[in-house]
Scaffold this active site. Structure first.
Site, mmCIF file in Angstrom:
data_model
loop_
_atom_site.group_PDB
_atom_site.id
_atom_site.type_symbol
_atom_site.label_atom_id
_atom_site.label_comp_id
_atom_site.label_asym_id
_atom_site.label_seq_id
_atom_site.Cartn_x
_atom_site.Cartn_y
_atom_site.Cartn_z
ATOM 1 N N GLY A 59 0.830 -1.197 0.000
ATOM 2 C CA GLY A 59 0.000 0.000 0.000
ATOM 3 C C GLY A 59 0.863 1.244 0.000
ATOM 4 N N GLU B 60 -3.895 3.393 5.132
ATOM 5 C CA GLU B 60 -3.612 4.382 4.083
ATOM 6 C C GLU B 60 -4.463 5.642 4.229
ATOM 7 O OE1 GLU B 60 -0.962 3.945 2.593
ATOM 8 O OE2 GLU B 60 -0.691 1.792 2.852
ATOM 9 N N LEU C 181 6.108 1.911 4.661
ATOM 10 C CA LEU C 181 7.296 2.295 3.888
ATOM 11 C C LEU C 181 7.911 3.587 4.424
ATOM 12 C CD1 LEU C 181 6.074 1.416 0.290
ATOM 13 C CD2 LEU C 181 7.932 0.305 1.545
HETATM 14 C C1 QAP Z 1 0.535 -0.631 4.911
HETATM 15 O O1 QAP Z 1 2.695 -1.141 4.246
HETATM 16 C C2 QAP Z 1 0.033 -1.871 5.612
HETATM 17 O O2 QAP Z 1 9.409 -1.502 6.927
HETATM 18 C C3 QAP Z 1 1.409 -0.921 3.728
HETATM 19 O O3 QAP Z 1 11.389 -2.345 5.323
HETATM 20 C C4 QAP Z 1 0.900 -2.687 6.346
HETATM 21 O O4 QAP Z 1 3.478 -1.875 2.303
HETATM 22 C C5 QAP Z 1 -1.265 -2.205 5.558
HETATM 23 C C6 QAP Z 1 7.462 -2.237 3.931
HETATM 24 C C7 QAP Z 1 0.406 -3.816 6.988
HETATM 25 C C8 QAP Z 1 -1.737 -3.325 6.191
HETATM 26 C C9 QAP Z 1 -0.905 -4.132 6.899
HETATM 27 C C10 QAP Z 1 7.790 -1.848 5.211
HETATM 28 C C11 QAP Z 1 8.487 -2.671 3.096
HETATM 29 C C12 QAP Z 1 6.088 -2.192 3.402
HETATM 30 C C13 QAP Z 1 9.091 -1.887 5.667
HETATM 31 C C14 QAP Z 1 3.702 -1.603 3.451
HETATM 32 C C15 QAP Z 1 10.123 -2.323 4.822
HETATM 33 C C16 QAP Z 1 9.812 -2.710 3.531
HETATM 34 C C17 QAP Z 1 5.033 -1.718 4.074
HETATM 35 CO CO CO Z 2 2.090 3.643 5.726
#
Ligand code: QAP
Ligand code: CO
Length: 171
Positions: free
Chosen positions: A45, A138, A96
């Site tokens: 996301g 988000e 992210l």
């Molecule tokens: C939001 O998050 C989300 O720390 C999207 O090193 C997360 O895409 C929604 C990511 C969980 C629902 C459940 C994070 C990639 C990605 C990091 C993401 C990283 C590399 C996070």
């Molecule tokens: Co976020």
């Protein structure tokens, strides 16, 4: 084209994003750039403010049962509005804009989402589970909020300490 992602504690992440009014080719190019940015960063996301654009836009691409992210599952969500929130779910979230940190966060389990697609067409979907969690995560970005703000005081303190340490070691 991949865009740079803004990371905590950048104050720009606190911006309240504004509704999109023009569904033109500039918007379509930006949505394509957001997609490249999300996929190349291994995200599921991304909100526009994470790439420094204060518009009410978010992208989601939830992996299927085999963990594969297929472009046919891409959701381009503009001017979202949530209703009919039901139940609770705890999910380990990341972001992210808060790299390398993951924590359990409580959200609504189910919701209804009204939004517009890239052409300005009114859309509606029913979400539960991970999709529901991701939508809420988000939309919080569009309101200038991060998931770490939902942590209880003790866990937030622990996060700030660990995150500072990590930032130093990455310099
Ligand atoms: C939001 O998050 C989300 O720390 C999207 O090193 C997360 O895409 C929604 C990511 C969980 C629902 C459940 C994070 C990639 C990605 C990091 C993401 C990283 C590399 C996070
Ligand atoms: Co976020």
């Amino acid at each position: 084209m991949k865009l740079p992602i803004i990371v905590y504690p950048d104050k720009k992440l606190k911006t309240v994003s504004q509704a999109v009014e023009d569904f033109n080719t500039d918007l379509h190019k930006f949505l394509d750039d957001m997609y490249d940015t999300m996929i190349e960063s291994n995200g599921i996301g991304l909100a526009a403010i994470q790439v420094a654009k204060p518009d009410r836009i978010l992208l989601l691409c939830i992996p299927d049962e085999d963990g594969e992210q297929d472009k046919k599952d891409l959701l381009e969500i503009i001017n979202p509005k949530v209703s009919n929130e039901k139940g609770t779910i705890v999910y380990q979230e990341g972001c992210l804009s808060v790299p390398s940190f993951y924590e359990d966060i409580e959200r609504y389990e189910k919701l209804t989402l009204d939004y517009q697609d890239r052409h300005g067409k009114e859309m509606r979907l029913e979400a539960e589970g991970l999709l529901s969690v991701a939508i809420q995560h988000e939309i919080d970005h569009l309101d200038g909020k991060l998931f770490i703000e939902k942590l209880p005081y003790g866990r937030r303190k622990k996060f700030e300490k660990e995150y500072k340490k990590l930032q130093k070691s990455n310099k």
